[in-house]
Enzyme design. Structure first.
Site, mmCIF file in Angstrom:
data_model
loop_
_atom_site.group_PDB
_atom_site.id
_atom_site.type_symbol
_atom_site.label_atom_id
_atom_site.label_comp_id
_atom_site.label_asym_id
_atom_site.label_seq_id
_atom_site.Cartn_x
_atom_site.Cartn_y
_atom_site.Cartn_z
ATOM 1 C CE LYS A 37 103.202 39.673 46.366
ATOM 2 N NZ LYS A 37 103.377 40.516 47.557
ATOM 3 N NE ARG A 135 106.268 40.776 55.124
ATOM 4 C CZ ARG A 135 105.350 40.705 54.149
ATOM 5 N NH1 ARG A 135 104.478 39.716 54.130
ATOM 6 N NH2 ARG A 135 105.299 41.605 53.191
ATOM 7 C CE1 TYR A 266 93.351 6.640 47.399
ATOM 8 C CE2 TYR A 266 93.224 8.912 46.622
ATOM 9 C CZ TYR A 266 93.730 7.624 46.504
ATOM 10 O OH TYR A 266 94.600 7.322 45.495
ATOM 11 C CG MET A 314 98.287 14.074 42.988
ATOM 12 S SD MET A 314 99.689 12.973 42.768
ATOM 13 C CE MET A 314 100.100 12.553 44.440
HETATM 14 C C1 LIG Z 1 102.450 41.486 47.594
HETATM 15 C C2 LIG Z 1 102.802 42.887 47.911
HETATM 16 C C3 LIG Z 1 102.009 43.932 47.445
HETATM 17 C C4 LIG Z 1 100.680 43.730 46.751
HETATM 18 O O1 LIG Z 1 99.716 43.403 47.725
HETATM 19 P P1 LIG Z 1 98.171 43.204 47.323
HETATM 20 O O2 LIG Z 1 97.509 43.033 48.649
HETATM 21 O O3 LIG Z 1 98.123 41.984 46.502
HETATM 22 O O4 LIG Z 1 97.757 44.405 46.602
HETATM 23 C C5 LIG Z 1 102.459 45.224 47.667
HETATM 24 N N1 LIG Z 1 103.618 45.460 48.325
HETATM 25 C C6 LIG Z 1 104.387 44.468 48.810
HETATM 26 C C7 LIG Z 1 105.638 44.810 49.539
HETATM 27 C C8 LIG Z 1 104.005 43.157 48.630
HETATM 28 O O5 LIG Z 1 104.767 42.181 49.113
#
Ligand SMILES: *Cc1c(COP(=O)(O)O)cnc(C)c1O
Length: 382
Positions: A37, A135, A266, A314
């Site tokens: 992801k 969650r 800055y 930036m």
């Molecule tokens: C992001 C995520 C993972 C992976 O987590 P890591 O700590 O990066 O290994 C696994 N399961 C879910 C549901 C996640 O959102």
């Protein structure tokens, strides 16, 4: 193509090595869903998935249908699990792109069954249980059995949950989550639902060997990219050996000598305590250098750690090169990575910036060019 002024180098060899470390730890009987992801935590989802698919990965996990479609369109053949919900407007991508949704409620089950019935596809799905993180996920088993029994077309393939604090051995939260998950699995199984893929563990629960959470699938992200979170409390020794996959460089645009008392950047937040040699780097917060590193961060120049001076801008960051007289405009410095004995990883940077390594890696912006190294697993990161 114009040569990059700031780029990351991503070691395919190390990525594969980390995947194999997870494989060795969990054994061949446990499926591994490689979490890619958020553009593979900044490493580039398509290239990471391609590399891991070549190394035997059969499952990939993303957050959204959009991320899943990107992988499919790039030719990824493996299964793709969409973990963070499928909104009604995203449903029509599931069947054509062979995406496997994670459902989070009884309402989702009803909706998915209707979709599966109308799309003429079996639409296998995974169901997420909220076992105490509060969650995403279905809380408790109320209504689940009835809803699962009522499915006509959609098919449950996986049951999962997610831990809130798997590296924390000073708390029993993970044990409670595991127990809650098991009790729901027992209820389902005693009613005839045998769900083949059951998964709870992300990197931390793999790394610290919480085997009761491995079941038939694990979901590593952070560990694949070479990081394990530090544990709290009395943790067992990690069962994974992983190495950071990404290093980040930027070119020096200008080098200049400034007299004692000069104010840098800055707000004039840095005053040179003596005559200094300043280097101006071609990366700033718009590239992902945390602004919070202003007057706190470090980079590696000429194999030596040197401090950032002044605020991060930036597009530019200023560093003190007084101790590296050999560094010239056009040379590259390392924002994250290794040069000789000097090392700076995402966790060290995160500590200085008051954030977490995930945030540092995901924060590297798309204008920082990604370069993939077809290297061996033991090539030193340059
Ligand atoms: C992001 C995520 C993972 C992976 O987590 P890591 O700590 O990066 O290994 C696994 N399961 C879910 C549901 C996640 O959102």
């Amino acid at each position: 193509m114009v040569p990059a002024r700031s780029w990351v180098e991503i070691s395919r060899g190390r990525l594969i090595g980390n995947f194999q470390s997870v494989r060795r730890a969990v054994g061949d009987a446990v499926e591994i869903a490689a979490v890619v992801k958020a553009d593979a935590y900044g490493h580039g989802a398509v290239e990471v998935a391609r590399t891991l698919e070549g190394a035997g990965a059969r499952w990939f996990a993303v957050s959204s249908a959009d991320e899943g479609v990107t992988l499919r369109e790039a030719g990824i053949k493996g299964r793709i699990l969409v973990m963070a919900g499928v909104l009604p407007a995203e449903e029509e991508t599931l069947a054509p792109y062979r995406l496997t949704p994670v459902l989070h409620s009884v309402e989702d089950l009803v909706r998915m069954d209707r979709l599966a019935a109308s799309s003429q596809h079996p639409l296998p799905f995974h169901l997420k249980l909220d076992t105490g993180m509060n969650r995403l996920g279905a809380a408790g088993s109320a209504g689940l059995l009835e809803a699962l029994s009522a499915l006509r077309a959609a098919r449950i393939e996986g049951l999962m949950t997610h831990f809130a604090s798997a590296a924390d051995y000073s708390s029993l939260q993970t044990d409670h989550q595991v127990e809650c998950f098991h009790s729901i699995v027992r209820t389902l199984e005693s009613n005839g639902f045998r769900v083949p893929l059951r998964h709870l563990a992300s990197s931390n629960a793999i790394a610290y060997g919480r085997k009761e959470a491995w079941h038939t699938m694990v979901r590593p992200g952070h560990a694949l990219y070479g990081y394990l979170s530090a544990a709290r409390g009395e943790a067992p020794a990690p069962v994974l050996e992983v190495t950071p996959v990404l290093s980040w460089k930027a070119r020096v645009i200008q080098v200049k000598d400034i007299p004692e008392g000069s104010l840098v950047g800055y707000g004039g937040s840095y005053r040179a305590p003596r005559p200094l040699r300043i280097g101006v780097l071609a990366a700033g917060y718009a590239d992902g250098v945390p602004h919070r590193l202003s007057n706190k961060g470090r980079v590696i120049a000429g194999r030596r750690l040197v401090p950032m001076v002044g605020t991060v801008s930036m597009d530019l960051t200023t560093v003190d090169l007084t101790k590296c007289p050999e560094v010239r405009p056009g040379d590259a410095v390392t924002l994250l990575g290794k040069e000789g004995d000097a090392q700076l990883d995402a966790q060290q940077i995160a500590r200085l910036a008051g954030t977490i390594s995930y945030n540092v890696l995901c924060g590297i912006r798309s204008r920082v060019r990604r370069i993939y190294l077809d290297d061996g697993q033991n090539t030193p990161l340059g």
